[in-house]
Design a protein around this motif. Sequence first.
Motif, short mmCIF file in Angstrom:
data_model
loop_
_atom_site.label_atom_id
_atom_site.label_comp_id
_atom_site.label_asym_id
_atom_site.label_seq_id
_atom_site.Cartn_x
_atom_site.Cartn_y
_atom_site.Cartn_z
N GLY A 30 0.81 -1.20 0.00
CA GLY A 30 0.00 0.00 0.00
C GLY A 30 0.85 1.26 0.00
O GLY A 30 2.09 1.21 0.06
N PRO A 31 0.19 2.44 -0.06
CA PRO A 31 0.90 3.71 -0.09
C PRO A 31 1.99 3.81 0.99
O PRO A 31 1.75 3.51 2.15
CB PRO A 31 -0.21 4.74 0.14
N GLY A 32 3.18 4.21 0.55
CA GLY A 32 4.30 4.36 1.47
C GLY A 32 5.05 3.09 1.79
O GLY A 32 6.04 3.11 2.50
N GLY A 33 4.63 1.97 1.23
CA GLY A 33 5.27 0.69 1.53
C GLY A 33 6.46 0.38 0.64
O GLY A 33 6.64 0.99 -0.43
N GLY A 34 7.26 -0.55 1.07
CA GLY A 34 8.45 -0.93 0.32
C GLY A 34 8.16 -1.55 -1.04
O GLY A 34 8.98 -1.49 -1.94
N LEU A 35 6.98 -2.14 -1.19
CA LEU A 35 6.62 -2.75 -2.47
C LEU A 35 5.59 -1.91 -3.23
O LEU A 35 5.01 -2.36 -4.21
CB LEU A 35 6.09 -4.18 -2.25
N TYR A 36 5.39 -0.69 -2.77
CA TYR A 36 4.45 0.23 -3.43
C TYR A 36 5.13 0.87 -4.64
O TYR A 36 6.29 1.28 -4.57
CB TYR A 36 4.01 1.29 -2.43
N THR A 37 4.42 0.95 -5.77
CA THR A 37 5.01 1.51 -7.00
C THR A 37 4.66 2.98 -7.20
O THR A 37 5.13 3.59 -8.15
CB THR A 37 4.55 0.70 -8.23
N GLY A 38 3.87 3.55 -6.32
CA GLY A 38 3.52 4.96 -6.43
C GLY A 38 4.52 5.85 -5.70
O GLY A 38 5.44 5.36 -5.04
N PRO A 39 4.33 7.17 -5.80
CA PRO A 39 5.23 8.11 -5.13
C PRO A 39 5.41 7.78 -3.64
O PRO A 39 4.44 7.50 -2.95
CB PRO A 39 4.53 9.46 -5.30
N GLY A 40 6.65 7.77 -3.21
CA GLY A 40 6.96 7.46 -1.82
C GLY A 40 7.19 5.98 -1.56
O GLY A 40 7.63 5.59 -0.48
N GLY A 41 6.92 5.13 -2.54
CA GLY A 41 7.11 3.70 -2.37
C GLY A 41 8.50 3.24 -2.78
O GLY A 41 9.19 3.89 -3.56
N GLY A 42 8.90 2.11 -2.25
CA GLY A 42 10.22 1.55 -2.54
C GLY A 42 10.42 1.13 -3.99
O GLY A 42 11.54 1.05 -4.46
N LEU A 43 9.33 0.86 -4.69
CA LEU A 43 9.43 0.45 -6.10
C LEU A 43 9.01 1.56 -7.06
O LEU A 43 8.79 1.31 -8.25
CB LEU A 43 8.58 -0.80 -6.34
N TYR A 44 8.93 2.77 -6.57
CA TYR A 44 8.55 3.90 -7.43
C TYR A 44 9.65 4.17 -8.45
O TYR A 44 10.83 4.27 -8.11
CB TYR A 44 8.30 5.13 -6.57
N THR A 45 9.27 4.28 -9.73
CA THR A 45 10.25 4.52 -10.80
C THR A 45 10.36 6.00 -11.18
O THR A 45 11.17 6.36 -12.01
CB THR A 45 9.90 3.71 -12.06
N GLY A 46 9.55 6.83 -10.56
CA GLY A 46 9.58 8.25 -10.86
C GLY A 46 10.79 8.95 -10.24
O GLY A 46 11.62 8.32 -9.58
N PRO A 47 10.89 10.26 -10.45
CA PRO A 47 12.04 11.03 -9.97
C PRO A 47 12.35 10.80 -8.49
O PRO A 47 11.47 10.93 -7.65
CB PRO A 47 11.61 12.48 -10.21
N GLY A 48 13.57 10.39 -8.22
CA GLY A 48 14.03 10.19 -6.85
C GLY A 48 13.55 8.92 -6.19
O GLY A 48 13.85 8.67 -5.03
N GLY A 49 12.79 8.09 -6.90
CA GLY A 49 12.26 6.86 -6.31
C GLY A 49 13.30 5.76 -6.18
O GLY A 49 14.38 5.81 -6.77
N GLY A 50 12.99 4.77 -5.37
CA GLY A 50 13.91 3.66 -5.13
C GLY A 50 14.27 2.89 -6.38
O GLY A 50 15.37 2.33 -6.48
N MET A 51 13.39 2.85 -7.36
CA MET A 51 13.66 2.15 -8.61
C MET A 51 13.94 3.12 -9.76
O MET A 51 13.94 2.74 -10.92
CB MET A 51 12.45 1.27 -8.98
N SER A 52 14.20 4.37 -9.44
CA SER A 52 14.46 5.37 -10.46
C SER A 52 15.90 5.28 -10.96
O SER A 52 16.82 5.08 -10.19
CB SER A 52 14.21 6.77 -9.91
N THR A 53 16.06 5.44 -12.27
CA THR A 53 17.40 5.47 -12.85
C THR A 53 17.88 6.90 -13.03
O THR A 53 18.96 7.14 -13.56
CB THR A 53 17.43 4.73 -14.22
N GLY A 54 17.06 7.87 -12.58
CA GLY A 54 17.44 9.28 -12.71
C GLY A 54 18.24 9.77 -11.52
O GLY A 54 18.36 9.06 -10.52
N PRO A 55 18.79 10.97 -11.60
CA PRO A 55 19.62 11.51 -10.51
C PRO A 55 18.94 11.40 -9.15
O PRO A 55 17.78 11.75 -8.99
CB PRO A 55 19.78 12.99 -10.91
N GLY A 56 19.68 10.83 -8.21
CA GLY A 56 19.16 10.65 -6.86
C GLY A 56 18.39 9.36 -6.66
O GLY A 56 18.00 9.04 -5.54
#
Length: 97
Positions: free
Chosen positions: A13-39
């Motif tokens: 769910g939101p904010g969880g380590g397996l969440y793909t939305g903003p703030g989640g550990g699997l988020y691919t957006g800017p600054g996310g845990g799965m992001s390939t962009g700066p940070g």
Amino acid sequence: MLKNTWPRDRHVGPGGGLYTGPGGGLYTGPGGGMSTGPGGGLYRGLGGGLYTGPGGGLYTGHCEQPYRSNLPPREALLEYLARNRLEHLLCLLLQCG
């Protein structure tokens, strides 16, 4: 959420380590845990989770300002590295001989 930190639990769910939305550990957006962009956790440039130089997540030497970020959950990281043919990084994490 603190900059360059991501949850590591197994919550989907939101904010969880397996969440793909903003703030989640699997988020691919800017600054996310799965992001390939700066940070991002999968960024290979200066200061990223996969950067091997000073301040990077894979740096092996002493650093005055060490990388303080968490990578995405281990399973997701290993899968990403294998899928993108980053065998040298995969080998580092798996301690290949």
